[in-house]
Design a protein around this motif. Structure first.
Motif, PDB file in Angstrom:
ATOM      1  N   VAL A 199      -7.948 -59.335 -12.568  1.00  0.00           N
ATOM      2  CA  VAL A 199      -7.464 -59.226 -11.127  1.00  0.00           C
ATOM      3  C   VAL A 199      -8.211 -60.180 -10.370  1.00  0.00           C
ATOM      4  CG1 VAL A 199      -7.064 -57.450  -9.294  1.00  0.00           C
ATOM      5  CG2 VAL A 199      -7.356 -57.061 -11.917  1.00  0.00           C
ATOM      6  N   TYR A 200      -7.228 -61.135  -9.709  1.00  0.00           N
ATOM      7  CA  TYR A 200      -7.908 -62.398  -9.318  1.00  0.00           C
ATOM      8  C   TYR A 200      -8.909 -62.229  -8.040  1.00  0.00           C
ATOM      9  CZ  TYR A 200      -7.803 -66.847  -6.798  1.00  0.00           C
ATOM     10  OH  TYR A 200      -8.340 -67.995  -6.254  1.00  0.00           O
ATOM     11  N   ALA A 201      -9.947 -63.075  -8.392  1.00  0.00           N
ATOM     12  CA  ALA A 201     -11.202 -62.797  -7.406  1.00  0.00           C
ATOM     13  C   ALA A 201     -11.585 -61.534  -7.189  1.00  0.00           C
ATOM     14  CB  ALA A 201     -10.846 -63.621  -6.271  1.00  0.00           C
ATOM     15  N   ILE A 202     -11.249 -60.657  -8.057  1.00  0.00           N
ATOM     16  CA  ILE A 202     -11.789 -59.049  -7.995  1.00  0.00           C
ATOM     17  C   ILE A 202     -12.633 -58.626  -9.077  1.00  0.00           C
ATOM     18  CG2 ILE A 202     -11.092 -56.677  -7.495  1.00  0.00           C
ATOM     19  CD1 ILE A 202     -10.621 -58.520  -5.094  1.00  0.00           C
ATOM     20  N   LYS A 203     -11.729 -58.677 -10.468  1.00  0.00           N
ATOM     21  CA  LYS A 203     -12.413 -58.225 -11.592  1.00  0.00           C
ATOM     22  C   LYS A 203     -12.272 -59.148 -12.733  1.00  0.00           C
ATOM     23  CE  LYS A 203     -13.527 -54.245 -14.598  1.00  0.00           C
ATOM     24  NZ  LYS A 203     -13.052 -52.908 -14.724  1.00  0.00           N
ATOM     25  N   ALA A 204     -13.196 -59.592 -13.282  1.00  0.00           N
ATOM     26  CA  ALA A 204     -12.835 -60.561 -14.651  1.00  0.00           C
ATOM     27  C   ALA A 204     -12.312 -59.650 -15.821  1.00  0.00           C
ATOM     28  CB  ALA A 204     -14.125 -61.167 -15.001  1.00  0.00           C
ATOM     29  N   THR A 209       2.490 -62.056 -23.801  1.00  0.00           N
ATOM     30  CA  THR A 209       3.369 -60.838 -23.438  1.00  0.00           C
ATOM     31  C   THR A 209       2.188 -59.942 -22.374  1.00  0.00           C
ATOM     32  OG1 THR A 209       4.895 -60.613 -24.954  1.00  0.00           O
ATOM     33  CG2 THR A 209       4.533 -58.503 -23.524  1.00  0.00           C
ATOM     34  N   TYR A 210       2.336 -59.640 -21.249  1.00  0.00           N
ATOM     35  CA  TYR A 210       1.544 -58.917 -20.452  1.00  0.00           C
ATOM     36  C   TYR A 210       2.311 -57.374 -20.376  1.00  0.00           C
ATOM     37  CZ  TYR A 210      -2.012 -61.683 -17.720  1.00  0.00           C
ATOM     38  OH  TYR A 210      -3.119 -62.260 -17.425  1.00  0.00           O
ATOM     39  N   GLU A 211       1.288 -56.396 -20.637  1.00  0.00           N
ATOM     40  CA  GLU A 211       1.984 -55.227 -19.779  1.00  0.00           C
ATOM     41  C   GLU A 211       0.957 -54.991 -18.638  1.00  0.00           C
ATOM     42  OE1 GLU A 211       2.352 -50.419 -20.671  1.00  0.00           O
ATOM     43  OE2 GLU A 211       1.300 -51.699 -22.169  1.00  0.00           O
ATOM     44  N   ILE A 212       1.283 -54.931 -17.343  1.00  0.00           N
ATOM     45  CA  ILE A 212       0.329 -54.496 -16.374  1.00  0.00           C
ATOM     46  C   ILE A 212       1.071 -52.805 -16.229  1.00  0.00           C
ATOM     47  CG2 ILE A 212      -0.009 -54.797 -14.000  1.00  0.00           C
ATOM     48  CD1 ILE A 212       0.911 -57.894 -14.609  1.00  0.00           C
ATOM     49  N   LEU A 213       0.020 -52.092 -16.548  1.00  0.00           N
ATOM     50  CA  LEU A 213       0.015 -50.753 -16.087  1.00  0.00           C
ATOM     51  C   LEU A 213      -0.523 -49.952 -14.953  1.00  0.00           C
ATOM     52  CD1 LEU A 213       1.248 -47.917 -17.854  1.00  0.00           C
ATOM     53  CD2 LEU A 213      -0.988 -47.731 -18.834  1.00  0.00           C
ATOM     54  N   VAL A 214       0.324 -49.636 -13.890  1.00  0.00           N
ATOM     55  CA  VAL A 214      -0.103 -49.299 -12.679  1.00  0.00           C
ATOM     56  C   VAL A 214       0.146 -47.582 -12.740  1.00  0.00           C
ATOM     57  CG1 VAL A 214       0.005 -49.306 -10.171  1.00  0.00           C
ATOM     58  CG2 VAL A 214       0.421 -51.286 -11.690  1.00  0.00           C
ATOM     59  N   GLN A 215      -1.266 -46.818 -12.565  1.00  0.00           N
ATOM     60  CA  GLN A 215      -1.206 -45.475 -12.483  1.00  0.00           C
ATOM     61  C   GLN A 215      -1.774 -45.070 -11.412  1.00  0.00           C
ATOM     62  OE1 GLN A 215      -2.359 -45.311 -16.828  1.00  0.00           O
ATOM     63  NE2 GLN A 215      -0.680 -43.740 -17.003  1.00  0.00           N
ATOM     64  N   GLY A 216      -1.155 -44.685 -10.258  1.00  0.00           N
ATOM     65  CA  GLY A 216      -1.884 -44.455  -8.885  1.00  0.00           C
ATOM     66  C   GLY A 216      -2.410 -45.735  -8.739  1.00  0.00           C
ATOM     67  N   GLU A 217      -3.793 -45.645  -8.405  1.00  0.00           N
ATOM     68  CA  GLU A 217      -4.559 -46.923  -8.023  1.00  0.00           C
ATOM     69  C   GLU A 217      -5.268 -47.660  -9.227  1.00  0.00           C
ATOM     70  OE1 GLU A 217      -4.404 -47.983  -5.351  1.00  0.00           O
ATOM     71  OE2 GLU A 217      -3.231 -46.517  -4.198  1.00  0.00           O
ATOM     72  N   ARG A 218      -4.846 -47.070 -10.429  1.00  0.00           N
ATOM     73  CA  ARG A 218      -5.610 -47.791 -11.380  1.00  0.00           C
ATOM     74  C   ARG A 218      -4.602 -48.733 -12.094  1.00  0.00           C
ATOM     75  NH1 ARG A 218      -6.826 -44.903 -17.518  1.00  0.00           N
ATOM     76  NH2 ARG A 218      -8.158 -46.460 -18.204  1.00  0.00           N
ATOM     77  N   PHE A 232      -8.977 -51.857 -13.973  1.00  0.00           N
ATOM     78  CA  PHE A 232      -9.606 -51.917 -12.524  1.00  0.00           C
ATOM     79  C   PHE A 232      -9.019 -50.658 -11.598  1.00  0.00           C
ATOM     80  CE2 PHE A 232      -8.233 -53.432  -8.186  1.00  0.00           C
ATOM     81  CZ  PHE A 232      -9.330 -53.463  -7.864  1.00  0.00           C
ATOM     82  N   THR A 233      -9.652 -49.961 -10.936  1.00  0.00           N
ATOM     83  CA  THR A 233      -9.366 -49.008  -9.848  1.00  0.00           C
ATOM     84  C   THR A 233      -9.295 -49.809  -8.277  1.00  0.00           C
ATOM     85  OG1 THR A 233      -9.676 -47.553 -11.479  1.00  0.00           O
ATOM     86  CG2 THR A 233      -9.316 -46.786  -9.173  1.00  0.00           C
ATOM     87  N   ASN A 234      -8.177 -49.650  -7.530  1.00  0.00           N
ATOM     88  CA  ASN A 234      -8.292 -49.855  -6.452  1.00  0.00           C
ATOM     89  C   ASN A 234      -8.765 -48.850  -5.569  1.00  0.00           C
ATOM     90  OD1 ASN A 234      -7.560 -51.421  -3.870  1.00  0.00           O
ATOM     91  ND2 ASN A 234      -5.934 -49.943  -3.728  1.00  0.00           N
ATOM     92  N   THR A 235      -9.971 -49.410  -4.595  1.00  0.00           N
ATOM     93  CA  THR A 235     -10.533 -48.490  -3.566  1.00  0.00           C
ATOM     94  C   THR A 235     -10.123 -48.771  -2.247  1.00  0.00           C
ATOM     95  OG1 THR A 235     -12.458 -49.547  -3.730  1.00  0.00           O
ATOM     96  CG2 THR A 235     -12.241 -47.590  -5.442  1.00  0.00           C
ATOM     97  N   ASP A 236      -9.253 -49.892  -2.017  1.00  0.00           N
ATOM     98  CA  ASP A 236      -8.956 -50.286  -0.527  1.00  0.00           C
ATOM     99  C   ASP A 236      -7.757 -49.879   0.105  1.00  0.00           C
ATOM    100  OD1 ASP A 236      -8.563 -51.610   1.725  1.00  0.00           O
ATOM    101  OD2 ASP A 236      -8.756 -53.750   0.762  1.00  0.00           O
ATOM    102  N   ARG A 278      -4.750 -51.926   0.418  1.00  0.00           N
ATOM    103  CA  ARG A 278      -4.150 -52.712  -0.608  1.00  0.00           C
ATOM    104  C   ARG A 278      -3.539 -51.720  -1.569  1.00  0.00           C
ATOM    105  NH1 ARG A 278      -8.146 -57.573  -2.140  1.00  0.00           N
ATOM    106  NH2 ARG A 278      -6.520 -58.509  -3.017  1.00  0.00           N
ATOM    107  N   SER A 279      -3.147 -50.558  -1.010  1.00  0.00           N
ATOM    108  CA  SER A 279      -2.942 -49.616  -1.998  1.00  0.00           C
ATOM    109  C   SER A 279      -1.562 -49.978  -3.033  1.00  0.00           C
ATOM    110  CB  SER A 279      -2.421 -48.357  -1.154  1.00  0.00           C
ATOM    111  OG  SER A 279      -1.817 -47.143  -1.926  1.00  0.00           O
ATOM    112  N   LEU A 280      -1.850 -49.392  -4.211  1.00  0.00           N
ATOM    113  CA  LEU A 280      -0.626 -49.849  -4.987  1.00  0.00           C
ATOM    114  C   LEU A 280       0.212 -48.826  -5.246  1.00  0.00           C
ATOM    115  CD1 LEU A 280      -2.998 -51.208  -7.837  1.00  0.00           C
ATOM    116  CD2 LEU A 280      -1.345 -52.375  -6.713  1.00  0.00           C
ATOM    117  N   GLN A 281       0.277 -47.852  -4.379  1.00  0.00           N
ATOM    118  CA  GLN A 281       1.379 -46.868  -4.102  1.00  0.00           C
ATOM    119  C   GLN A 281       2.345 -47.061  -3.326  1.00  0.00           C
ATOM    120  OE1 GLN A 281       1.556 -44.172  -6.380  1.00  0.00           O
ATOM    121  NE2 GLN A 281       0.432 -45.820  -7.135  1.00  0.00           N
ATOM    122  N   GLN A 282       2.516 -48.619  -3.004  1.00  0.00           N
ATOM    123  CA  GLN A 282       3.624 -49.221  -2.227  1.00  0.00           C
ATOM    124  C   GLN A 282       3.785 -50.588  -2.650  1.00  0.00           C
ATOM    125  OE1 GLN A 282       2.382 -48.739   1.886  1.00  0.00           O
ATOM    126  NE2 GLN A 282       0.530 -50.125   1.575  1.00  0.00           N
TER     127      GLN A 282
END
Length: 566
Positions: free
Chosen positions: A356-361, A379-388, A401-405, A408-412
């Protein structure tokens, strides 16, 4: 200070998507390490006259691609000691019962322990009374019409067996109908257009596929009846890709895949360019030029979803996939207001492929083990569940990775792909998405963050090939990433060859508030899965914990689990 490769910047300017230009040819791939392949062609039924030329074709492929072929029709070769010499075993037009019980056991142990299997044509007309083999090959033969020309629809153009093929491949062969459809247990690579020939009976008609079997890998192709097949360069490359996958040198996501909606597979409808540069669109492949820019799918926002896409870097290149991208004409919005899942295998850990660029290796060791080299498709699978956000590379999870900002909510937001700049050459294919049910969260059983007694178990039919296993009475598992707040439903995909038992769903800890419980039956075997579900009382407040109760011995395994409501 560690050296950090600078991101190349290009002034933001208006740009248009250029369609129809040819992308540069990918670089030649490095040779695989030397290895050995066993070709087995014993028949106890119909004997194909193509066996000899098929064997020679595999020998030729080996001579050109650094593997040595041993060919035999002697089932005595199937011993534990002998099989250990080979990275892959090819069943070339075998028929009937070709192995005895002891030989079958040796082959099962070989594949389950990490060996590779390649089945060609009538490998599906083999060993009907051996259930494990039926699972390995994926489907058994039912019937076939006369040899004729047909159109093959190539569904997966990232797997090494099919990446070289056009989306529509016309060839002549004997086209099998199968007793069952393997789509639910294997990744279908190609299927037949039954309208292009006479005698197809399946409707949805897979003809080539791959799958995992415990720690091993299996590839099957229905082609290869005719002698002419083995002099066809495209078919020979098809076989080579299957052998390289089975041997473990070429990586691929061979998990079953259903329910996805195509966002790009040749048509750019719904896509918009932000910033300079763009992507050419040729052969259902987007290839980058110029930048810094973002090509984003502006037709729809996504919240909880599984995004899959195939990508290829030409060399030491830089790109990324944007999630949570705001509607914007600025390509910087992808990393400033959303997140970028990076593509650049040689950069520092927090800016490398899978990060997750510049956030988590990423888990670099897992990433390296799953990554195909430049010039190959991944092949990538990017699985977004809520903020995870979970990132899977060729079917292997490499980041979580779980977003806490809140900003930058991933629910939009939208999804996009990056054209980083001149000299950063990246291509994308087959971008697809599956939206997840709003209010539900699904996680792998083995993704527990705290536990007592349980371990991870390998099971090929499971999601990702692994489960939460070795469960005994009184064991428990906690999932700090899953909240029980307001949850009103629970389900789990389980298997049991043991006593079965009960799953207690608790809030906060293994002794926390009991929200509900569900009975787990014996499913008939550890490889046989079914789903159990129950309602929850909605009073949860803390992280999810599962407590397992039952009789003695191993009770059951948990593949995936879902909580809903809240």
């Amino acid at each position: 200070m560690p050296f950090v490769k600078a991101r190349r910047l290009v002034a933001v300017a208006a740009a248009a998507l250029l369609a129809g230009s040819l992308a540069p040819a990918p670089p030649a791939l490095a040779a695989d390490p030397a290895y050995q392949v066993l070709v087995f062609s014993k028949t106890a039924g119909f004997r194909h006259d193509s066996i000899a030329v098929g064997t020679q074709a595999v020998r030729d492929l080996g001579a050109a691609n650094n593997f040595t072929v041993t060919a035999t029709e002697d089932a005595a070769a199937f011993t534990t000691t002998n099989l250990a010499r080979f990275k892959a075993v090819v069943f070339l037009n075998t028929t009937g019962d070709v192995l005895d019980a002891t030989q079958q056991s040796a082959f099962e142990a070989y594949v389950n322990g990490g060996g590779g299997f390649v089945g060609i044509h009538s490998a599906a007309d083999t060993e009907y009374n051996w259930p494990w083999y039926g699972q390995l090959v994926g489907a058994w033969f039912a019937s076939h019409p006369a040899i004729q020309q047909a159109t093959v629809r190539v569904e997966n153009r990232a797997h090494p067996a099919t990446a070289h093929l056009p989306r529509s491949w016309t060839r002549t062969d004997e086209w099998y109908n199968y007793r069952t459809n393997p789509r639910s247990s294997a990744r279908v690579l190609a299927s037949l257009d039954e309208g292009s020939y006479s005698g197809g009976t399946m409707g949805d008609h897979p003809i080539a596929w791959c799958r995992t079997q415990s720690s091993g890998r299996a590839f099957y192709t229905g082609g290869g009846h005719t002698q002419a097949s083995y002099s066809d360069a495209a078919f020979r490359a098809h076989l080579l890709g299957g052998i390289r996958y089975a041997a473990g040198w070429a990586k691929a996501d061979c998990r079953p895949e259903t329910g996805y909606t195509t966002l790009y597979d040749g048509s750019t409808t719904g896509w918009s360019q932000a910033g300079p540069g763009g992507f050419t669109n040729t052969d259902a492949t987007l290839s980058s030029f110029g930048g810094l820019g973002t090509y984003w799918y502006s037709a729809k926002e996504f919240r909880s979803y599984s995004l899959k896409l195939d990508w290829r870097l030409a060399g030491d290149d830089n790109s990324g996939v944007h999630i949570g991208y705001p509607a914007s004409s600025s390509p910087w919005s992808g990393t400033r207001d959303g997140y970028e899942i990076q593509l650049d295998a040689t950069d520092v850990p927090e800016r490398t492929t899978g990060a997750v660029y510049a956030i988590k290796a990423p888990d670099v060791a897992a990433r390296d083990a799953a990554l195909n080299p430049p010039g190959s498709w991944n092949t990538y699978e990017i699985l977004v569940q809520g903020e995870r956000v979970q990132v899977f590379l060729n079917g292997v999870r490499v980041n979580d990775f779980t977003n806490t900002d809140p900003a930058r909510s991933l629910q939009q937001g939208y999804i996009g792909i990056q054209n980083h700049g001149t000299g950063d050459d990246v291509s994308f294919r087959n971008i697809r998405v599956k939206e997840l049910t709003t209010g539900s969260v699904t996680v792998e059983g083995e993704s527990y963050t705290s536990s007592s007694g349980v371990q991870i178990a390998n099971h090929a039919p499971a999601s990702g090939g692994r489960t939460l296993g070795y469960i005994n009475n009184g064991d428990w598992a906690g999932y700090s990433q899953v909240s029980t707040a307001g949850r009103t439903g629970f389900s789990a995909r389980i298997s049991s060859g043991g006593a079965g038992g009960t799953i207690q769903i608790r809030s906060g800890s293994s002794t926390g508030t009991l929200l509900g419980s569900v009975t787990v039956p014996n499913t008939g075997g550890w490889e046989t899965f079914q789903t159990v579900s129950t309602t929850l009382n909605g009073t949860g407040t803390g992280p999810l914990h599962l407590v397992f109760t039952g009789g003695s011995g191993s009770l059951f395994d948990v593949d995936t689990l879902t909580v809903s409501g809240g």
